[in-house]
Structures are given as C-alpha cells and as structure tokens.
Write an enzyme that holds these catalytic residues in place. Structure first.
Site, PDB file in Angstrom:
ATOM      1  N   GLY A 206       0.796  -1.224   0.000  1.00  0.00           N
ATOM      2  CA  GLY A 206       0.000   0.000   0.000  1.00  0.00           C
ATOM      3  C   GLY A 206       0.823   1.266   0.000  1.00  0.00           C
ATOM      4  O   GLY A 206       0.292   2.360   0.155  1.00  0.00           O
TER       5      GLY A 206
ATOM      6  N   LYS B 166       6.029  19.553  -5.391  1.00  0.00           N
ATOM      7  CA  LYS B 166       6.506  20.016  -4.092  1.00  0.00           C
ATOM      8  C   LYS B 166       7.766  20.865  -4.239  1.00  0.00           C
ATOM      9  O   LYS B 166       7.975  21.823  -3.480  1.00  0.00           O
ATOM     10  CB  LYS B 166       6.739  18.826  -3.175  1.00  0.00           C
ATOM     11  CG  LYS B 166       5.414  18.120  -2.823  1.00  0.00           C
ATOM     12  CD  LYS B 166       5.644  16.755  -2.208  1.00  0.00           C
ATOM     13  CE  LYS B 166       4.320  16.078  -1.873  1.00  0.00           C
ATOM     14  NZ  LYS B 166       4.519  14.642  -1.533  1.00  0.00           N
TER      15      LYS B 166
END
Lengths: 440, 440
Positions: free
Chosen positions: B192, B210
């Site tokens: 995950g 970012k």
C-alpha cells in the site's frame, strides 16, 4: 501587492541588550541585511542602541555611537527589545520594563525563561505585548512555531530532545573513539565545544532549562526548572558507550517532556537510543528535537543548537515576526514574493557527479580517462577501479573493470560533453550510469 | 488570561471540501477534539458541511446530514474553507469563490498550488484573505512556518527534500534487500505504499510539484511546475544502489531548490547522498526537508509526508491558525496555557531500562536473575550474556560474565526496588550500570 511599500513606513526602533557572541551577529545582520529585512518585516528596522557593560570595548561592525551602558532609556524608546545579554538581572528587570512600555520582546535567555517564564508571560499578557523566544530552546532550530502553531490541531505525546551540543559532542566522541568521559570533555574544551567549567553542560542543567521550556510549549502548561528532574552524563563510562553499541544503541543525553495519565513529566538524563532511531544519527555538536504526536506521528527537527550566527538567525526571525505583527496587525501567512528572482534552467545547475564506466582491464586506462576529463575542465575528486564479474573472453582477453569517477562541481552542460567524449575512448565499453551527488 | 473565554465567541464556520483519506480524518478530529480546538483557536470551530461527489456513500464518523453535493453555497457560508478534494476543477473554482467571499482557505492540494499558486495567491492578496497550505508540501512536517517565519531573518541557500514517500520506500528497499526497481515497486504496491499506477511517484512528478512550492517558499519567488526539471527513479538499477553503497553513498530522489548566482533553480532527480548526511538516514516512507541557510547553517525537518492522519494534523494546524487570525487579529506567539496540566515527578515516569551486571559465570545464573525480575513484576525484553575479560581466580574459579538485561516498560520506583534485590543475589558481583532506553 496592495500594501504600501515597506520603506514608506515609519522605521521600527530595535534596542539590543547585550553584544556578545550572539548580539554582535544580530547587530551585524540588522545592518548588513537592512533592505531585505525591511521588505520582509513590512517596515525598516532601525537599530537605535546597543546596551553593553563597557562602551570602551570596541565591537566589530557596530557603530560605537550606538553603544550605551544606560539600558533603561534605550528600552523605553524601543518598539522591539532584543535581549541577548543572558543571566538573571538586569535582563529580567529590563524585559519587564520593555513589556510595561509596550515593546515586543525577543529573547534567547533560556535560563531566565525556565525560571521566570510564567511571570514574564503573565506580564506580557497583561500589557498585550508579545514575547518571542525561538532562540532560547534549540538555537537555530525552529521549534516554537512548529509545536505551537503547526501542531495546534494535534496532540503531542512526548518530546525527546538532544538540546545540548557539548554533551552530544562528548558522547559522540566517546562512541567513535572509545575515549573516556574526562578525555572527551578535555578534547571538547580544546576545540571550543566545551567551556572551561563544563558543569552546566555535563551536569545537564542547560538541557534542564530547555526541557522546562519544551514541556511548557508542547503541553500548554507552565513547567519551570524546579519541575525538571536532572541527571547529567558524569556517570557515563567508556564501557557504557561500548556496551550500548554492542546491544544496538547509542548513548544520548535527552531532555524529555512527556504526557502521562496523571499530567506532564519533564526530565533530563542519559538514555540508550536504538541505533536506527533518527536521534541516534545526530552527530557532533548538532541538536535535534523529536516529537511524537497523535495524528502527525513522529517528527524531528535538526540543526545547530548554539553559536553566534545560528542563534542570531532565530533571533532575527523573531524580530521580523514581531515587526510584521506591529505593521500588518499580524497578518499571518502572507504570500511574500518580494524577492521575485529569475528562475534559471536546471542545465545551468552546478553539482558533482559520479560516473560509472565499464572499461577494458589493462594498465593506463584510468590515466587515459582522467586525462580526458582534465582536458574538458572537469576536475576529479576520486577514482575507484574494481574488476567486473564479467569473464574475460576472446575479444577482451584481460577482462573488464568498473571505473567509478566522482567529480568536483561541474555544470550539467560541461558534464554532458565530457561523458560523450569519454564514451568515444577506445578502452571504454559502456557508460553504465551518471548520477549527481548532493549533500557533500 | 484577560481575553474572554473561547466558548463565549461566535463559532467559526468550517466547510470541508472532500471526504477521502485526509478529509475523513479532518472531520473526525474537528468533531472529537472540538473542546480543545476551541480553546486553541479562540472560538468554537463548527463543521457546517462536507462537500462530496456522492452523498449516498457513508463516511465513518461524519454526520450524514452534513454531506452535500452542492459545494458552492457551503463555501459561501463559511469562515474557513478546507480544500482536501485534490485535482484541478472544481477545487480551483471553489477556492477562488471562497477567497472572493472573504473566507480563509486551507488546502492540501500540492498539484494545484504548483500550477496555479500565483493566481490563487494574487486573488487572496486582492481580497485580503489568507491561504494556508502546510499540508501541501511535506504532509505532517512543519515546513511552511519554519521557512517563512523562523528563517525570515536569514538567507536560504539550498533546499534538498525527500518529499515522496513511495520512491523513498522503493529506494530504501533496493538498498537493504538488493531488489531491482520493478520488484521493489511491486512490493511497495502490495504494502500500500505505491499506487496501482505508480507513474506520478516513480516519475518524480509528485516531487516536482513540491519542489515548485518549496522553491517559492524558500526564495520568495513565484516558481511553478513548468519551471521544475524533473527526472524520476525509473533508470535506477540494483547495481546503481549497490555501487552507491560501495562508495559510501545512498541513492535518494531529491527535490532541490537552489539559489544560484543568476536566480533560482528547481529540479527533481535521483542523487547520491553521502552515507553520513542526515538525509541518508531517512528510511522507508518517511520524508525530510534539509535546508542550508546562511546564518542558521544546516537544518532538517523530518516526518511523515503522506497519509490521512498526518496530513489532517497539518490541515488542522492551519485551521487553528486561520481561526486565531480571525478571532484575535493574528496575535502571534500568545502564551497559551489553556491546558494547565499538573506536573508529575520524574520517579513516576514509565520507561524501559538496560541493566548491566557482573555475575559469576556458571549455569543457572541467568535463570536466577530472570526469575527474580519476574517476581518483582518487571518484564524482560532481552537478556544477553558475554564473558568478562577479568581472568578467573581462586575466588571465582569459573570467571565472571556480563549480563545485559533490557526490560519492558517499568516505573522508576519498581526498577529501583528490583535492582536492589538483584544486587543482593549470591552470584551477582556488581551492578555495573542502569540506563534508561528511549525511542524504542
């Protein structure tokens, strides 16, 4: 921007109390960076005076006309008072006088905050002025704003701080060299990392003052130095450090503030920290504050916890905040694009490279490649040669070798041309990889 | 405090746009921590509605009556709009509508800020409202306030960020297990840590957004995604990672914002980082932002860069800031002692210990000590026995051994009693050291 230009505004009058290691850096930066600070603060910052004990001692970079021994009137005339004299009195009295007069106070005085913080905060609340103290907790490391503002929607469970650079340096030296405590302290003294009388550091008292401030910050509760249980590193032996390593730990002096079922606990003591914990990697005289928060999880803030320029950086950040609050009424996260610098293409970036080649394993190849790089103006920092595991064959009777070249700084453009030329050399079979090196 | 109680004030109306991984945590925390948030914000925070695409999908912990598909009127009625829906439209239009209506905006939408930030900031400046985006840069890691406020008196030279947890996990796995890129990505997907389509992460695009925000922040200059040169980790091989280790480096994907003589450069690419650099120790899916400033020196901010609760922590910190600014007119570093928890003595602290003993080296001693600890209610995590280098003698014909016991958590009081009892055992010659273990 819709606001008037920062230079149109009335200058804010800054009084500096103390001109030692930190104060002289604050004075220098206030003067040298005046234009930028004005843009950031929203108004010019005018250094109106520097209170010192003896005006006859020259202070490099400080106009002698600014020096005074009469701190009181200086404080009375200021918008922002910067207290970097340290100690108890007269610092305490002058800060209270500044507060009563309506000035904002910026201080780096950890001992005073740890003992008298509650009284000072209460006086400031009463007068409706602000006390800023980013420099008092962990030098240059921003910790006050992150804990107070960024984590304002979260719950801090525990704070673990390496907040004394001297003891961290000493423990680090013991760990890497096997020295005993006394030898490591003596070495730290020779290098200027420890005072002639190292008691405040080695005994944990400096860390205890910071633990009180950290606990107050993290848990919104008044914790003073008296509340902090303090144990220094005096009983730590070379054996302790060696056995720590054998069991996968390092010894660190920690300032700990912890939320317990019954309230808040603050303490300072040496502790074993697992070698893979982020705090274990804090080396030398560096500081770090590790925060465990309910939603945010683990956070760490790392940097220099002491020194003139780093502490002055934190002080000036607070001065700008205090000034913005006065000028703009505290407008918070304004989008400040005062610099408006041009953005340059990445190809002009100057960095270091590591180039890995597969070459024919015969004498002289390394020299040939090094020669070519020198011709192209790319300076080599290190070359390493290692045999390849590809077996020798008919075409390559002597087999192949890896050549790993680390360069000094070069532009992307210079490197690209060089790599092309290297690839064309007769003994070069393959440019296996070209990677940039950062942080070195 | 002289100000009126926070519960006397008119509640601030909070609209939540989006109720996915982050939004559901924001909704939960707003509800569960309502009283504390009111104390911190200076007024109650009332969640007045949650805009979702489909109101028929139940959202755990969210009152179904709050769900709506009609975001516009919700935005119009709010004091603070929290945008955690992501994507371009309708997020962009709703944020502009909120700004035009005079609401403060809190967003975690890095892609939108990286592309349309300048337009949004300009609109907010025009309307005199604030945009908060701490959650958009590096999740839970406080970076906006430290760079913008704490470093406002300093000059940032360079920012190196590990700002994508997926690629850091992948590179870390390649480094520790020797896996190739594809295998490491597949493993990250199973756990995950990576999306089914990992392109945005592995290709460096998430990091590039970012990088644009970090460069804008650090250099007070408008840098957008188009300005960022972006190279992902797709070409990194197991060999690259292995050779990095052999030359004392680790491979990291870095977002870099740098002040150059000509302006500002922003880029994303994999780089070799020296193994002793603080960024090299950033493991797994953690993020970190390393800042080189002129006066402060090196700083690093470390924590979780993604995930529902960590991102919600950053969002709520911004909501509290926005609320304080509305209620208190931006009163900055107020001394907030709303918690006022009792301070408990350090002896009640519960921690783990490592006790080192010198014992007679004969069978059964370890069992005897372990038995005593169990009787005292102190649980052992690990015991290790190692021969002492003290030679055997007439009194101790079998020689001595070190016994190193690491306990599970115990109170100081329980441990003190136990150590005394252990010292009294016949085969125990010496309690060599008792050290606390923290951070484990």
């Amino acid at each position: 921007m819709s606001s008037p230009s920062s230079t149109d505004r009335r200058p804010l009058r800054v009084a500096l109390l103390g001109c030692g290691v930190v104060g002289s850096q604050v004075a220098r930066m206030l003067t040298e960076h005046a234009a930028d600070l004005a843009a950031r603060a929203g108004a010019p910052l005018e250094l109106v005076g520097v209170a010192v004990r003896d005006v006859s001692v020259p202070r490099e970079g400080v106009d002698p006309a600014l020096l005074t021994t009469d701190a009181g009137p200086l404080v009375d005339a200021a918008d922002i008072v910067v207290e970097v004299m340290g100690g108890d009195e007269p610092a305490r009295g002058l800060m209270l006088r500044a507060i009563a007069g309506g000035a904002a106070v910026v201080t780096a005085n950890k001992a005073l905050l740890a003992s008298d913080g509650p009284a000072l905060y209460a006086a400031a609340d009463e007068a409706g002025v602000d006390i800023y103290f980013e420099a008092a907790v962990a030098g240059a490391i921003p910790i006050v704003r992150p804990v107070r503002e960024s984590l304002a929607g979260d719950y801090v469970r525990k704070v673990l701080g390496i907040v004394n650079g001297t003891t961290n340096y000493v423990l680090d030296q013991m760990s890497t060299t096997g020295l005993g405590l006394d030898e490591a302290v003596a070495q730290a003294q020779q290098l200027g990392y420890a005072e002639a009388d190292p008691t405040a550091d080695v005994g944990g008292h400096d860390a205890a003052a910071k633990a009180a401030i950290l606990a107050s910050l993290a848990f919104h509760t008044r914790v003073t130095l008296d509340d902090v249980a303090c144990e220094g590193i005096t009983s730590i032996t070379a054996d302790d450090v060696a056995w720590a390593a054998k069991t996968g730990h390092v010894v660190k002096l920690l300032a700990i503030a912890e939320r317990t079922p019954d309230g808040v606990s603050a303490r300072v003591h040496p502790a074993l920290v697992p070698a893979d914990h982020p705090l274990a990697g804090v080396r030398g005289a560096f500081n770090a504050v590790f925060v465990e928060a309910e939603a945010a999880g683990d956070l760490m803030f790392y940097g220099q916890g002491a020194g003139g320029a780093p502490t002055a950086s934190a002080v000036l950040g607070d001065v700008v905040s205090a000034a913005r609050h006065r000028v703009l009424g505290g407008k918070g996260p304004e989008e400040s694009t005062y610099a408006a610098l041009p953005v340059v293409p990445a190809s002009s970036a100057i960095t270091r490279y590591q180039v890995r080649l597969l070459v024919v394993d015969r004498p002289g190849v390394l020299a040939q490649v090094a020669h070519l790089l020198a011709d192209q103006g790319v300076s080599i920092e290190a070359v390493r040669q290692a045999p390849s595991d590809r077996p020798a064959g008919v075409d390559e009777p002597s087999g192949l070798a890896h050549l790993i070249i680390t360069t000094h700084t070069a532009t992307e453009a210079a490197l690209a041309g060089t790599v092309e030329a290297v690839a064309a050399l007769d003994p070069v079979r393959e440019i296996t990889s070209v990677l940039r090196v950062e942080g070195a």
